[in-house]
Design an enzyme around this catalytic site. Structure first.
Site, PDB file in Angstrom:
ATOM      1  N   TYR A 221       0.830  -1.211   0.000  1.00  0.00           N
ATOM      2  CA  TYR A 221       0.000   0.000   0.000  1.00  0.00           C
ATOM      3  C   TYR A 221       0.866   1.263   0.000  1.00  0.00           C
ATOM      4  O   TYR A 221       0.609   2.217  -0.746  1.00  0.00           O
ATOM      5  CB  TYR A 221      -0.900  -0.041   1.238  1.00  0.00           C
TER       6      TYR A 221
ATOM      7  N   LYS B 168       0.925   4.114  -2.864  1.00  0.00           N
ATOM      8  CA  LYS B 168       0.550   5.493  -2.561  1.00  0.00           C
ATOM      9  C   LYS B 168       1.709   6.467  -2.792  1.00  0.00           C
ATOM     10  O   LYS B 168       1.495   7.640  -3.134  1.00  0.00           O
ATOM     11  CB  LYS B 168       0.031   5.592  -1.125  1.00  0.00           C
TER      12      LYS B 168
END
Length: 249
Positions: free
Chosen positions: A150, A154
């Site tokens: 993640y 991001k």
């Protein structure tokens, strides 16, 4: 003038709040999620308030699905000139436990999805001489235990955003990113369950670490998206705005 906005991952949470806000700003909104039926609540909320919205089903990590979805939006609402890449999933785990599928699924939805959606809509923005692309990053881009996939996705969103700003600026298209901090959503509720806390306990613990003393709401993120998508934000591009209740980065 009514513009057409396309918001991915808009069935619930942050995406739904952004879709509602962009509709209240006067845009027609395509509410996109994996399952079109799941978008009904968001669409109903918009239409009940006098806005215009449609539900669209698509897998943002699949090129053919993305092209078909954008074509459907063009046919039913008109050419989209506002795109919010919000779709995302979690597959949290420590590095040594993280599987290939955990990595690929998260990078596929977040980063590949933003790429495919942006590529599919940019031609409509170029033709219109106007475009607004908003990508959802996260404070996790700065690193977060158990989120190598993640965090990488991001952080990648930020580099992707800055490059779009450089490439597309000459066509009247801006690209910016929003990096939310702790936001009370179904996704953070799932995180609470994973670490063995009730959601209320999780919110209280999070608020203690946030300078403004509370968790964020989806509407906090929607307010930032509203600015980035507005006509008057045309000189703001390539930026990453941390909406986290205090300084980050």
């Amino acid at each position: 003038m009514t513009r057409v906005a396309l918001v991915t991952g808009a069935a619930r949470g942050i995406g739904a709040a952004i879709a509602r806000r962009l509709a209240s700003d006067g845009n027609a909104v395509a509410v996109l999620d994996l399952d079109a039926a799941a978008c009904a609540d968001t669409v109903d909320a918009i239409t009940a308030a006098g806005g215009q919205a449609i539900a669209v089903g698509a897998d943002v990590s699949d090129s053919a699905s993305v092209e078909a979805a954008v074509a459907e939006v063009v046919e039913r609402l008109g050419a989209p000139t506002i795109l919010v890449n919000n779709a995302g999933i979690l597959r949290d785990n420590l590095l040594f436990k993280m599987t290939d599928d955990d990595w690929d699924a998260v990078l596929g939805v977040h980063l590949r999805g933003a790429f495919l959606m942006s590529r599919a809509v940019q031609k409509h923005m170029v033709d219109a001489g106007f475009g607004r692309i908003v990508n959802l990053s996260s404070t996790s881009a700065l690193g977060n235990r158990g989120q190598a996939n993640y965090a990488a996705a991001k952080a990648g969103m930020q580099g992707f955003t800055k490059t779009l700003a450089i490439e597309l600026g000459r066509y009247g298209i801006t690209a910016n990113a929003i990096a939310p901090g702790f936001i009370a959503t179904d996704m953070t509720r799932a995180t609470a369950e994973r670490i063995g806390m009730t959601f209320d306990e999780f919110l209280v613990a999070a608020a203690k670490e946030i300078p403004v003393g509370r968790a964020g709401t989806p509407e906090d993120i929607a307010a930032a998206a509203s600015f980035f998508c507005a006509e008057e934000s045309g000189f703001t591009s390539g930026q990453v705005l941390y909406v986290a209740g205090g300084p980050k980065a």
